[in-house]
Write an enzyme that holds these catalytic residues in place. Structure first.
Site, PDB file in Angstrom:
ATOM      1  N   GLU A 151      -5.665 -44.058 -19.334  1.00  0.00           N
ATOM      2  CA  GLU A 151      -5.325 -42.993 -18.377  1.00  0.00           C
ATOM      3  C   GLU A 151      -3.861 -42.571 -18.540  1.00  0.00           C
ATOM      4  O   GLU A 151      -3.531 -41.389 -18.508  1.00  0.00           O
ATOM      5  CB  GLU A 151      -5.592 -43.477 -16.945  1.00  0.00           C
ATOM      6  CG  GLU A 151      -5.364 -42.371 -15.938  1.00  0.00           C
ATOM      7  CD  GLU A 151      -5.784 -42.696 -14.518  1.00  0.00           C
ATOM      8  OE1 GLU A 151      -6.133 -43.861 -14.256  1.00  0.00           O
ATOM      9  OE2 GLU A 151      -5.736 -41.780 -13.682  1.00  0.00           O
ATOM     10  N   MET A 185      -9.336 -45.968  -5.948  1.00  0.00           N
ATOM     11  CA  MET A 185      -8.525 -47.184  -5.812  1.00  0.00           C
ATOM     12  C   MET A 185      -7.619 -47.064  -4.571  1.00  0.00           C
ATOM     13  O   MET A 185      -7.579 -47.952  -3.732  1.00  0.00           O
ATOM     14  CB  MET A 185      -7.595 -47.373  -7.027  1.00  0.00           C
ATOM     15  CG  MET A 185      -8.256 -47.202  -8.368  1.00  0.00           C
ATOM     16  SD  MET A 185      -8.882 -48.736  -8.993  1.00  0.00           S
ATOM     17  CE  MET A 185     -10.038 -48.159 -10.212  1.00  0.00           C
ATOM     18  N   GLN A 229      14.150 -22.315 -13.829  1.00  0.00           N
ATOM     19  CA  GLN A 229      15.491 -21.766 -13.622  1.00  0.00           C
ATOM     20  C   GLN A 229      15.708 -20.522 -14.491  1.00  0.00           C
ATOM     21  O   GLN A 229      16.253 -19.515 -14.038  1.00  0.00           O
ATOM     22  CB  GLN A 229      16.536 -22.851 -13.956  1.00  0.00           C
ATOM     23  CG  GLN A 229      17.961 -22.495 -13.579  1.00  0.00           C
ATOM     24  CD  GLN A 229      18.171 -22.430 -12.068  1.00  0.00           C
ATOM     25  OE1 GLN A 229      17.373 -22.953 -11.307  1.00  0.00           O
ATOM     26  NE2 GLN A 229      19.221 -21.750 -11.652  1.00  0.00           N
TER      27      GLN A 229
HETATM   28  C1  LIG Z   1      -2.810 -35.363  -6.659  1.00  0.00           C
HETATM   29  C2  LIG Z   1      -3.085 -36.815  -6.619  1.00  0.00           C
HETATM   30  C3  LIG Z   1      -4.228 -37.307  -7.249  1.00  0.00           C
HETATM   31  C4  LIG Z   1      -4.509 -38.671  -7.186  1.00  0.00           C
HETATM   32  N1  LIG Z   1      -5.674 -39.128  -7.718  1.00  0.00           N
HETATM   33  C5  LIG Z   1      -6.060 -40.405  -7.474  1.00  0.00           C
HETATM   34  C6  LIG Z   1      -7.373 -40.844  -7.829  1.00  0.00           C
HETATM   35  O1  LIG Z   1      -8.171 -40.086  -8.406  1.00  0.00           O
HETATM   36  N2  LIG Z   1      -7.721 -42.111  -7.514  1.00  0.00           N
HETATM   37  C7  LIG Z   1      -6.873 -42.980  -6.888  1.00  0.00           C
HETATM   38  O2  LIG Z   1      -7.256 -44.117  -6.645  1.00  0.00           O
HETATM   39  N3  LIG Z   1      -5.628 -42.579  -6.531  1.00  0.00           N
HETATM   40  C8  LIG Z   1      -5.209 -41.322  -6.802  1.00  0.00           C
HETATM   41  N4  LIG Z   1      -3.971 -40.892  -6.411  1.00  0.00           N
HETATM   42  C9  LIG Z   1      -3.087 -41.821  -5.712  1.00  0.00           C
HETATM   43  C10 LIG Z   1      -1.927 -42.268  -6.573  1.00  0.00           C
HETATM   44  O3  LIG Z   1      -2.364 -43.141  -7.583  1.00  0.00           O
HETATM   45  C11 LIG Z   1      -0.883 -42.893  -5.633  1.00  0.00           C
HETATM   46  O4  LIG Z   1      -0.335 -41.840  -4.869  1.00  0.00           O
HETATM   47  C12 LIG Z   1       0.193 -43.641  -6.380  1.00  0.00           C
HETATM   48  O5  LIG Z   1      -0.333 -44.805  -6.976  1.00  0.00           O
HETATM   49  C13 LIG Z   1       1.359 -44.039  -5.478  1.00  0.00           C
HETATM   50  O6  LIG Z   1       0.872 -44.705  -4.351  1.00  0.00           O
HETATM   51  P1  LIG Z   1       1.329 -44.220  -2.886  1.00  0.00           P
HETATM   52  O7  LIG Z   1       1.136 -42.753  -2.813  1.00  0.00           O
HETATM   53  O8  LIG Z   1       0.657 -45.071  -1.895  1.00  0.00           O
HETATM   54  O9  LIG Z   1       2.893 -44.472  -2.885  1.00  0.00           O
HETATM   55  P2  LIG Z   1       3.600 -45.888  -2.615  1.00  0.00           P
HETATM   56  O10 LIG Z   1       2.816 -46.985  -3.215  1.00  0.00           O
HETATM   57  O11 LIG Z   1       3.949 -45.946  -1.170  1.00  0.00           O
HETATM   58  O12 LIG Z   1       4.932 -45.722  -3.468  1.00  0.00           O
HETATM   59  C14 LIG Z   1       5.946 -44.803  -3.075  1.00  0.00           C
HETATM   60  C15 LIG Z   1       7.046 -44.809  -4.086  1.00  0.00           C
HETATM   61  O13 LIG Z   1       7.616 -46.118  -4.137  1.00  0.00           O
HETATM   62  C16 LIG Z   1       8.170 -46.329  -5.397  1.00  0.00           C
HETATM   63  N5  LIG Z   1       7.652 -47.584  -5.950  1.00  0.00           N
HETATM   64  C17 LIG Z   1       6.368 -47.970  -6.050  1.00  0.00           C
HETATM   65  N6  LIG Z   1       6.256 -49.180  -6.603  1.00  0.00           N
HETATM   66  C18 LIG Z   1       7.533 -49.574  -6.907  1.00  0.00           C
HETATM   67  C19 LIG Z   1       8.095 -50.725  -7.525  1.00  0.00           C
HETATM   68  N7  LIG Z   1       7.321 -51.723  -7.942  1.00  0.00           N
HETATM   69  N8  LIG Z   1       9.438 -50.778  -7.672  1.00  0.00           N
HETATM   70  C20 LIG Z   1      10.218 -49.754  -7.241  1.00  0.00           C
HETATM   71  N9  LIG Z   1       9.747 -48.661  -6.647  1.00  0.00           N
HETATM   72  C21 LIG Z   1       8.421 -48.553  -6.487  1.00  0.00           C
HETATM   73  C22 LIG Z   1       7.783 -45.144  -6.285  1.00  0.00           C
HETATM   74  O14 LIG Z   1       8.856 -44.233  -6.326  1.00  0.00           O
HETATM   75  C23 LIG Z   1       6.624 -44.563  -5.530  1.00  0.00           C
HETATM   76  O15 LIG Z   1       6.448 -43.189  -5.814  1.00  0.00           O
HETATM   77  C24 LIG Z   1      -3.628 -39.549  -6.507  1.00  0.00           C
HETATM   78  C25 LIG Z   1      -2.469 -39.047  -5.923  1.00  0.00           C
HETATM   79  C26 LIG Z   1      -2.208 -37.714  -5.948  1.00  0.00           C
HETATM   80  C27 LIG Z   1      -0.984 -37.195  -5.240  1.00  0.00           C
END
Ligand SMILES: Cc1cc2nc3c(=O)[nH]c(=O)nc-3n(C[C@H](O)[C@H](O)[C@H](O)COP(=O)(O)OP(=O)(O)OC[C@H]3O[C@@H](n4cnc5c(N)ncnc54)[C@H](O)[C@@H]3O)c2cc1C
Length: 373
Positions: free
Chosen positions: A238, A118, A332
């Site tokens: 999930e 995704m 800790q």
């Molecule tokens: C180890 C790992 C495994 C993963 N596995 C998968 C996978 O198998 N398939 C897949 O598709 N994705 C996967 N992901 C991706 C994961 O789902 C995304 O990292 C996550 O959805 C956050 O998106 P982003 O990293 O783009 O952060 P962003 O969308 O940029 O968000 C950053 C931060 O903004 C804040 N935020 C977000 N939305 C809001 C809101 N509405 N209101 C207030 N604050 C908000 C939160 O603090 C968030 O952490 C994985 C990520 C990691 C690190």
């Protein structure tokens, strides 16, 4: 729990201890499990435990899935079985009979490893912002774009891919799910595993699609434009599975730390004889117990088909926050040893942190919960 589930737990534990635990250091170094680990897990019946037997699954319930997730977490093994299961549940919920019969038995045997694609570099929390496109061309879709953070990425033999089938459609309506079988697929490329701070044994990769032709028959569901709703429908599964991992990890952290503070001596006495140690562990144990009761209630309601998205969002947000508080306290109490990778609590600390970020960042989930106010 029941006697049958207890037997299943014992078998799963023995398998994980014998076949997975001894290889953890190597898996971490190579940044993925061995490919054979998947077929072994399939042979031992720990994949697709809650998929009907007619499709090759174990014919169990979410409780079986919870047992597997717990046993992996207790053993400190990173193995993307729950992501594999989520892919199977997308197919089970939205696939045609032919699609189910084609993919599910091979997934249950571990011959096809499932991945969910995704997230993109510019669209994680905001699924509607994805830019990967699938243009219809005869009886195929032509896919272009890239995905990032894809767990099970390097082993994936079946990818549940979110694409835009209609770039002009407003909101979620342009998104569809395609099932991709990447083996020998021209234009499909997997990047090297991403360097993460934790979960080192899990392959998390970028995927690239350059004019990749996918049979139109691989569309999930009866029509285009259903993808966003299909994802939302299965997110509860999930999120609850992540809640299970969170509670199991928190409980295991308390066990490990209790053992450590009984053995560790300072100022002439065991560390557990300091009141602060006892109080901190008492708080952790109490919180882990509250988490367990909440989780069990959610699982029971989920199995009865009586849980809503608000509750699974609450479970994922609260249980993973709770897990991180407990594990941090346990680090800790370990002192410097809690910072050494050879200590399980150190790995729990780095591995668990992402639970608050993926499958919907906890902040996003609070918004979702707030809609119910
Ligand atoms: C180890 C790992 C495994 C993963 N596995 C998968 C996978 O198998 N398939 C897949 O598709 N994705 C996967 N992901 C991706 C994961 O789902 C995304 O990292 C996550 O959805 C956050 O998106 P982003 O990293 O783009 O952060 P962003 O969308 O940029 O968000 C950053 C931060 O903004 C804040 N935020 C977000 N939305 C809001 C809101 N509405 N209101 C207030 N604050 C908000 C939160 O603090 C968030 O952490 C994985 C990520 C990691 C690190």
């Amino acid at each position: 729990m029941s006697d049958a589930l207890q037997l299943f737990r014992t078998a799963a534990r023995q398998f994980i201890q014998k076949e997975f635990v001894p290889h953890q250091a190597r898996w971490r170094q190579q940044q993925r499990p061995d490919a054979e680990a998947w077929t072994q897990a399939g042979e031992r019946g720990i994949l697709l435990t809650d998929v009907p037997k007619e499709y090759g699954g174990g014919g169990g319930t979410f409780a079986h899935q919870a047992v597997v997730v717990e046993e992996l977490a207790h053993a400190g093994v990173q193995f993307g079985a729950h992501i594999h299961s989520v892919v199977a549940h997308f197919i089970l919920a939205s696939g045609s009979e032919a699609q189910k019969r084609n993919w599910l038995p091979r997934m249950a045997r571990g011959e096809l490893v499932g991945a969910i694609a995704m997230s993109e570099p510019a669209a994680g929390s905001d699924l509607q912002g994805i830019q990967t496109t699938a243009r219809r061309d005869g009886d195929h879709y032509v896919v272009n774009g890239s995905k990032t953070f894809i767990a099970n990425g390097s082993h994936a033999g079946i990818v549940c891919l979110a694409v835009k089938t209609d770039v002009k459609a407003a909101g979620p309506k342009g998104i569809s799910l395609l099932i991709v079988e990447p083996k020998d697929l021209p234009g499909y490329r997997v990047g090297c595993p991403l360097e993460k701070v934790g979960m080192h044994a899990q392959d998390t990769c970028e995927l690239f699609f350059d004019d990749v032709r996918i049979p139109a028959a691989n569309l999930l569901g009866p029509a285009e434009g259903r993808g966003f709703f299909q994802v939302m429908e299965k997110m509860g599964y999930e999120r609850l599975a992540i809640g299970v991992a969170a509670v199991a990890t928190a409980e295991q952290a308390v066990v490990e730390t209790t053992k450590h503070v009984k053995e560790r001596r300072l100022f002439g006495k065991p560390l557990i004889e300091f009141q602060n140690t006892r109080f901190k562990l008492a708080e952790c144990k109490t919180e882990a117990h509250i988490a367990r009761v909440f989780l069990d209630n959610c699982i029971e309601r989920f199995m009865a088909g009586a849980v809503d998205d608000t509750t699974t969002a609450m479970a994922k947000y609260w249980l993973t926050d709770c897990e991180c508080r407990i594990v941090d306290e346990c680090v800790q109490l370990h002192g410097g040893y809690g910072y050494l990778v050879e200590y399980p609590v150190a790995r729990m600390w780095t591995d668990s942190r992402v639970h608050r970020i993926y499958a919907g960042a906890n902040e996003l989930l609070k918004e979702l919960i707030a809609w119910s106010l």
